[in-house]
Motif scaffolding. Structure first.
Motif, short mmCIF file in Angstrom:
data_model
loop_
_atom_site.label_atom_id
_atom_site.label_comp_id
_atom_site.label_asym_id
_atom_site.label_seq_id
_atom_site.Cartn_x
_atom_site.Cartn_y
_atom_site.Cartn_z
N ALA A 95 19.92 2.51 0.14
CA ALA A 95 19.05 3.34 0.92
C ALA A 95 17.91 3.81 0.27
CB ALA A 95 19.88 4.44 1.43
N ALA A 96 17.77 4.10 -1.15
CA ALA A 96 16.70 4.66 -1.84
C ALA A 96 15.75 3.41 -1.89
CB ALA A 96 17.17 5.04 -3.11
N LEU A 97 16.25 2.12 -2.18
CA LEU A 97 15.44 0.98 -2.38
C LEU A 97 14.87 0.74 -0.88
CD1 LEU A 97 17.91 -1.33 -4.56
CD2 LEU A 97 15.70 0.20 -5.33
N ALA A 98 15.45 0.96 -0.01
CA ALA A 98 14.90 0.63 1.47
C ALA A 98 13.82 1.73 1.61
CB ALA A 98 15.92 0.93 2.41
N LEU A 99 14.09 2.80 1.25
CA LEU A 99 13.13 3.89 1.57
C LEU A 99 11.78 3.68 0.73
CD1 LEU A 99 15.36 7.10 1.56
CD2 LEU A 99 14.07 6.39 3.50
N ALA A 100 11.90 3.49 -0.48
CA ALA A 100 10.96 2.87 -1.45
C ALA A 100 10.30 1.97 -1.03
CB ALA A 100 11.36 2.93 -2.81
N GLY A 101 10.82 0.86 -0.59
CA GLY A 101 10.22 -0.35 0.04
C GLY A 101 9.48 -0.17 1.23
N ALA A 102 10.08 0.62 2.23
CA ALA A 102 9.20 1.08 3.44
C ALA A 102 8.00 1.95 2.97
CB ALA A 102 10.18 1.85 4.21
N GLN A 103 7.91 2.68 1.93
CA GLN A 103 7.03 3.62 1.75
C GLN A 103 6.02 2.66 0.78
OE1 GLN A 103 7.10 7.68 0.08
NE2 GLN A 103 6.06 6.97 -1.75
N GLY A 104 6.32 1.85 0.23
CA GLY A 104 5.40 1.02 -0.57
C GLY A 104 4.61 0.12 0.25
N ALA A 105 5.41 -0.43 1.21
CA ALA A 105 4.82 -1.55 2.27
C ALA A 105 3.86 -0.84 2.97
CB ALA A 105 6.08 -2.15 3.00
N ALA A 106 3.99 0.59 3.39
CA ALA A 106 3.04 1.27 4.37
C ALA A 106 1.93 1.44 3.63
CB ALA A 106 3.80 2.40 4.78
N THR A 107 1.89 1.80 2.28
CA THR A 107 0.79 2.35 1.26
C THR A 107 0.12 1.21 1.00
OG1 THR A 107 2.04 4.22 0.24
CG2 THR A 107 0.17 3.35 -0.83
N LEU A 108 0.87 0.20 0.43
CA LEU A 108 0.14 -1.24 0.44
C LEU A 108 -0.69 -1.74 1.65
CD1 LEU A 108 -0.74 -3.20 -2.05
CD2 LEU A 108 1.32 -4.30 -1.26
N ALA A 109 -0.11 -1.77 2.71
CA ALA A 109 -0.71 -2.30 3.81
C ALA A 109 -1.86 -1.28 4.26
CB ALA A 109 0.27 -2.43 5.11
N GLU A 110 -1.67 0.06 4.12
CA GLU A 110 -2.52 0.92 4.89
C GLU A 110 -4.16 0.58 3.61
OE1 GLU A 110 -3.79 5.58 4.94
OE2 GLU A 110 -1.86 4.89 4.11
N ARG A 111 -3.85 0.34 2.44
CA ARG A 111 -4.60 0.43 1.42
C ARG A 111 -5.64 -0.97 1.61
NH1 ARG A 111 -6.46 1.38 -3.90
NH2 ARG A 111 -7.25 0.05 -5.18
N TRP A 112 -4.83 -2.14 1.96
CA TRP A 112 -5.50 -3.31 2.40
C TRP A 112 -6.00 -3.49 3.57
CZ3 TRP A 112 -1.12 -7.63 0.60
CH2 TRP A 112 -1.25 -7.44 -0.95
N GLN A 113 -5.66 -2.68 4.77
CA GLN A 113 -6.15 -2.64 5.65
C GLN A 113 -7.45 -2.00 5.63
OE1 GLN A 113 -3.65 -1.46 9.55
NE2 GLN A 113 -2.11 -1.69 8.15
N ARG A 114 -7.60 -0.72 4.96
CA ARG A 114 -8.74 -0.21 4.81
C ARG A 114 -9.80 -1.28 4.20
NH1 ARG A 114 -6.05 4.39 2.83
NH2 ARG A 114 -6.63 3.83 0.82
N GLY A 115 -9.60 -1.66 3.19
CA GLY A 115 -10.27 -2.63 2.60
C GLY A 115 -10.91 -3.96 3.33
#
Length: 288
Positions: A34-54
């Motif tokens: 569950a911790a890995l899933a939470l971290a994966g979801a947060q990391g994907a959202a952060t990475l996608a937000e950064r790439w989307q902004r760029g």
């Protein structure tokens, strides 16, 4: 006397019947997932937000029949627009290198000049900039990256949905494990439960004792799993630092989904408590 006090606090002998490490160990493994899933979801959202902004803020301008004068005029016009944060003509060598896989070393067609620019606000409409630029440099065309922004957003939503599905699956499996452990405890203490039930013990009291014991075991396992997950996730965040802008060990720890990690033990307790309550009450209702 001491033995009588211990018996009064645990009349069903649940500490002996359910004292193994199997349930906490299984819950710890599921909490790690569950911790890995939470971290994966947060990391994907952060990475996608950064790439989307760029991607949303990055715009490419093409100048047909470009020469040095037209390129300089276009760059100067773009730099004079308040919506543009950065504008620079792409060097011919770099442009040739980008086109080489498709056009070869000596392209047979005329290649337009390319200007890279970045908008101050990703919500700015590139079409308006293109119209204003075309008045200064006829034929100038602006190409935004809206399609890539949409694909990144879809990818982020998909990864988050997968993470949510993993969390739901982990919760279901944890409930099943607790139900099996509860039934094992009921089988081990059947005689004592039947005696107390026959003497008038309420179903809620018996179920409550099981629920508190199973909830505590589940919470202990979840706490262990969350603690094991912290260093592993911090290492992953450090490795992903260049992609999300995180630097250093402290930033790695700060980038963890602490709210979700801290919520794992109480959530595990609630799952264990509710599952044990339902299992014991159903079992008691079947007694003669």
């Amino acid at each position: 006397m001491a033995r009588r006090r211990r018996y009064s606090r645990d009349p069903l002998g649940l500490r002996r019947a359910m004292s193994g490490l199997l349930l906490p160990g299984l819950v710890a493994a599921m909490a790690l997932l569950a911790a890995l899933a939470l971290a994966g979801a947060q990391g994907a959202a952060t990475l996608a937000e950064r790439w989307q902004r760029g991607a949303a803020a990055a715009v490419t301008v093409q100048i047909p029949d470009a020469d040095a004068v037209r390129l300089e005029r276009a760059v100067a016009a773009l730099r004079g627009m308040p919506e543009v944060a950065f504008a620079q003509a792409m060097e011919p060598e770099r442009l040739a290198g980008l086109l080489r896989p498709w056009l070869g070393d000596s392209p047979a067609i005329s290649v337009p000049g390319v200007i890279e620019l970045r908008l101050r606000d990703s919500r700015t409409d590139p079409v308006l900039i293109g119209d204003r630029l075309a008045n200064v440099v006829p034929g100038a065309m602006v190409e935004a990256h809206g399609l890539w922004v949409q694909r990144l957003a879809a990818l982020a939503r998909s990864l988050q949905a997968i993470a949510l599905g993993v969390l739901v699956l982990v919760a279901v499996v944890a409930a099943a494990v607790v139900a099996v452990a509860t039934r094992a405890g009921l089988a081990a203490r059947r005689n004592a439960i039947e005696v107390l039930h026959g003497l008038g013990a309420r179903d809620g009291d018996i179920a409550g004792r099981f629920a508190r014991r199973l909830g505590l075991l589940a919470a202990t396992g979840a706490l262990v799993g969350a603690c094991v997950a912290v260093p592993a996730l911090a290492l992953l965040v450090d490795l992903a630092g260049p992609w999300v802008g995180a630097e250093g060990r402290l930033d790695g720890l700060a980038g963890l989904p602490w709210a979700g990690l801290l919520a794992l033990p109480p959530v595990a307790y609630l799952v264990g408590w509710a599952t044990a309550q339902a299992t014991v009450r159903r079992w008691l209702h079947q007694l003669p």
